[in-house]
Design an enzyme around this catalytic site. Structure first.
Site, PDB file in Angstrom:
ATOM      1  N   GLU A   1       0.847  -1.189   0.000  1.00 37.80           N
ATOM      2  CA  GLU A   1       0.000   0.000   0.000  1.00 37.80           C
ATOM      3  C   GLU A   1       0.882   1.238   0.000  1.00 37.80           C
ATOM      4  O   GLU A   1       2.057   1.181   0.366  1.00 37.80           O
ATOM      5  CB  GLU A   1      -0.887   0.042   1.251  1.00 37.80           C
ATOM      6  CG  GLU A   1      -1.850  -1.100   1.383  1.00 37.80           C
ATOM      7  CD  GLU A   1      -2.610  -1.057   2.707  1.00 37.80           C
ATOM      8  OE1 GLU A   1      -3.347  -2.008   2.974  1.00 37.80           O
ATOM      9  OE2 GLU A   1      -2.452  -0.067   3.466  1.00 37.80           O
TER      10      GLU A   1
ATOM     11  N   HIS B   1      -0.965   3.103   8.866  1.00 37.91           N
ATOM     12  CA  HIS B   1      -1.996   2.081   8.722  1.00 37.91           C
ATOM     13  C   HIS B   1      -1.402   0.821   9.329  1.00 37.91           C
ATOM     14  O   HIS B   1      -0.591   0.137   8.702  1.00 37.91           O
ATOM     15  CB  HIS B   1      -2.384   1.863   7.261  1.00 37.91           C
ATOM     16  CG  HIS B   1      -3.434   0.806   7.091  1.00 37.91           C
ATOM     17  ND1 HIS B   1      -3.616   0.118   5.908  1.00 37.91           N
ATOM     18  CD2 HIS B   1      -4.360   0.296   7.960  1.00 37.91           C
ATOM     19  CE1 HIS B   1      -4.607  -0.750   6.051  1.00 37.91           C
ATOM     20  NE2 HIS B   1      -5.068  -0.658   7.292  1.00 37.91           N
TER      21      HIS B   1
END
Length: 278
Positions: A99, A150
């Site tokens: 990501e 995250h």
């Protein structure tokens, strides 16, 4: 699909607060890539949400060639009367699944001074923070550092704790403690329990103020979990906080969506905070 939010574009997307306040948000846009941004229903709502912030962190960006990001920026700049720019990390992750962290920002309010990828010497993070220093002339601090995370769900306790090491690293590198930690920390429910908090330095140290409470619900679905958080440090930045401005942005209510429509956009709501400007 003919969703009912079309008339609601007005005030939020214009970012009208930008001249008198600095609004910062963090949004985990579940599996953000070409398919989601090119869906006319999803892409439009995401663009309108992000255009309501002066600076916004976007997570779960899976777009190594930046094609989806480029389309997103076109959409944001179409719905906003202000011009937005972006800065992003490289794809991050320990295995094939990766990501990117993406920051979008209003160019007449903020500019990027410097960035660096936290080196993560202990390999504490699945997606190590991409640290960005912004210049915000209208804010009392003039500059502030944004540190995104995250967290990997089952490593959330260790990763949130390791943000303290990032804090020390930023002080050593840039000689400032005016920082905002933000993102999907997975900081609740089965991933972080009440007995875990005392061992998390980012929580136990009085240096940090947690702005999104444990009682918040940042999820779109039927769960009730405060996964997404914003944490502030630095006396100057803390003094600039607009009282009681930290909140969860329920875009499902904002755009009058049913749960299925909202979940097509993300399983998370954005979290946000506002700073006073002059």
């Amino acid at each position: 699909m003919g969703w009912p939010w079309a008339p609601l574009t007005a005030v939020w997307a214009l970012g009208v607060m930008g001249a008198t306040a600095l609004r910062i948000g963090a949004f985990n846009v579940q599996s953000f890539g070409d398919n989601k941004v090119s869906d006319p229903d999803c892409g439009s709502v995401i663009a309108q949400i992000l255009a309501g912030y002066d600076i916004a962190l976007v997570q779960e960006v899976r777009d190594p060639d930046l094609s989806a990001v480029s389309l997103l920026m076109e959409q944001i700049n179409r719905v906003s009367k202000h011009e937005y720019g972006f800065v992003s990390s490289k794809p991050l992750g320990r295995d094939q699944y990766k990501e990117m962290y993406l920051f979008v920002y209003r160019k007449d309010v903020a500019s990027v001074v410097s960035t660096y990828q936290y080196p993560d010497p202990e390999d504490a993070f699945s997606r190590e923070p991409f640290v960005v220093k912004f210049s915000v002339p209208s804010c009392a601090t003039k500059e502030l550092v944004l540190i995104p995370l995250h967290a990997a769900p089952h490593q959330a306790v260790a990763e949130i704790d390791a943000l303290y090491d990032v804090y020390l690293d930023v002080i050593d590198k840039w000689n400032t403690d005016d920082m905002l930690f933000l993102g999907d920390f997975n900081a609740d429910c089965k991933y972080v329990k009440a007995h875990d908090w005392p061992s998390i330095r980012l929580r136990s140290s009085e240096v940090f103020k947690w702005l999104i409470p444990d009682s918040a619900d940042t999820t779109v679905g039927n769960s009730d979990c405060a996964y997404d958080r914003i944490v502030v440090s630095g006396a100057h930045l803390r003094r600039s906080l607009k009282p009681h401005s930290a909140s969860v942005h329920n875009f499902q209510e904002e755009f009058d969506l049913d749960q299925t429509q909202a979940l097509a956009i993300s399983d998370h709501f954005p979290v946000e905070v506002t700073f006073k400007t002059h």
